[in-house]
Design an enzyme around this catalytic site. Sequence first.
Site, mmCIF file in Angstrom:
data_model
loop_
_atom_site.group_PDB
_atom_site.id
_atom_site.type_symbol
_atom_site.label_atom_id
_atom_site.label_comp_id
_atom_site.label_asym_id
_atom_site.label_seq_id
_atom_site.Cartn_x
_atom_site.Cartn_y
_atom_site.Cartn_z
ATOM 1 C CB SER A 182 -0.959 0.017 1.188
ATOM 2 O OG SER A 182 -2.030 -0.830 0.899
ATOM 3 C CE LYS B 231 -4.018 0.659 -0.809
ATOM 4 N NZ LYS B 231 -4.635 0.305 0.495
ATOM 5 C CE1 TYR C 286 -4.861 -1.169 -4.325
ATOM 6 C CE2 TYR C 286 -5.315 -3.521 -4.338
ATOM 7 C CZ TYR C 286 -5.073 -2.360 -3.635
ATOM 8 O OH TYR C 286 -5.028 -2.363 -2.271
ATOM 9 C CE1 TYR D 192 -4.901 1.046 4.430
ATOM 10 C CE2 TYR D 192 -3.332 -0.223 5.696
ATOM 11 C CZ TYR D 192 -3.800 0.246 4.494
ATOM 12 O OH TYR D 192 -3.150 -0.071 3.349
ATOM 13 C CB VAL E 204 -0.106 -5.848 4.149
ATOM 14 C CG1 VAL E 204 -1.343 -5.253 4.780
ATOM 15 C CG2 VAL E 204 -0.286 -6.084 2.672
HETATM 16 N N1 GLU Z 1 -2.348 -5.264 -1.812
HETATM 17 C C1 GLU Z 1 -2.896 -5.151 -0.488
HETATM 18 C C2 GLU Z 1 -4.385 -5.386 -0.535
HETATM 19 O O1 GLU Z 1 -5.023 -4.847 -1.365
HETATM 20 C C3 GLU Z 1 -2.570 -3.813 0.065
HETATM 21 C C4 GLU Z 1 -2.975 -3.624 1.497
HETATM 22 C C5 GLU Z 1 -1.912 -2.942 2.330
HETATM 23 O O2 GLU Z 1 -0.740 -2.937 1.993
HETATM 24 O O3 GLU Z 1 -2.264 -2.407 3.377
HETATM 25 O O4 GLU Z 1 -4.949 -6.095 0.227
#
Ligand code: GLU
Length: 311
Positions: free
Chosen positions: A64, A67, A191, A243, A261
Amino acid sequence: MADLATLVSGIAAEMQAMPHRGAVADYIPELAKVSADHFGLVVIDADGQEHSAGDADTRFSIQSVSKLFALVEALNRDPDAVWRRVGREPSGSAFNSIVQLEAEGGRPRNPFINAGALAVTDLLTSDDDPRAGVGAILRLVRSLAGDDSIATDGAVAYSEAATGHRNAALAHFMKAHGVVRGSVEACLSTYFHQCAIAMSCRQLARAGRFLAHGGIDPASGRTITSPERTRRINALMLTCGHYDASGEFAFRVGLPAKSGVGGGILAIAPGRASIAVWSPGLSPQGNSLLGTLALERLAHAMGWSVFNPDA
Ligand code: GLU
């Protein structure tokens, strides 16, 4: 104030000896293969000095953290399109929550939860050229890190695509509401590939420097984005970058940061430093357990906090 080089190696030594390291993400099978024993830390100060310790040059799945780069790219192209689709509020919900999206009519709370990131990625995705979106994000991180070898890990992308049913549910739901406009398949593929970009702490810290310096990358002198947009991106990182643990992170560390993650975190001490840390074991909210602790130690020792008027 502490000497940065000594501090970075001291923190790494402390973290390497920690018995409780959190749980490595296993809902993406390929990520479960990574050992929780890794720890890497790189701090690049305002003069460009790089202080590193541990597995600073080992590449890991940025997940993430991607992002953030997707958001920069999308905002540079068309900020109104971004803010028509996603909000700017912390979600207080899990990163992959479905229930909040339904309750709020398909409009994601912010660009850093999965739903919001999918909506941003849709803006970068072209149905005619499925590689265009991830290509744009890779171009950005390669130029920022000054390293053309940065690439997507195909095995991680495949592993996530094979198991990413929640993300598919989010994307389809947003398609039903017109928030995702293009092909859901193309959006999801982009994504999964952006999340599977592999970078080291050193590459990530280099790629984040423009956020510490008003949108200008000090390595090249290039303007990546405007000072105002940089402040706003940092605000989003502080309020939404972890988050449903974003408040706790602001309380403990007090710096804008984005986690993934894969166990990586990119943190920004505005005007001071770009910091990347990696430890694959996660907290229950999906943020690196020791990465957060390391940043807490570093920020405290250096007096770095956006809430510290002397920092
Ligand atoms: N690729 C992960 C997902 O979509 C990203 C989530 C993250 O890194 O927090 O679940």
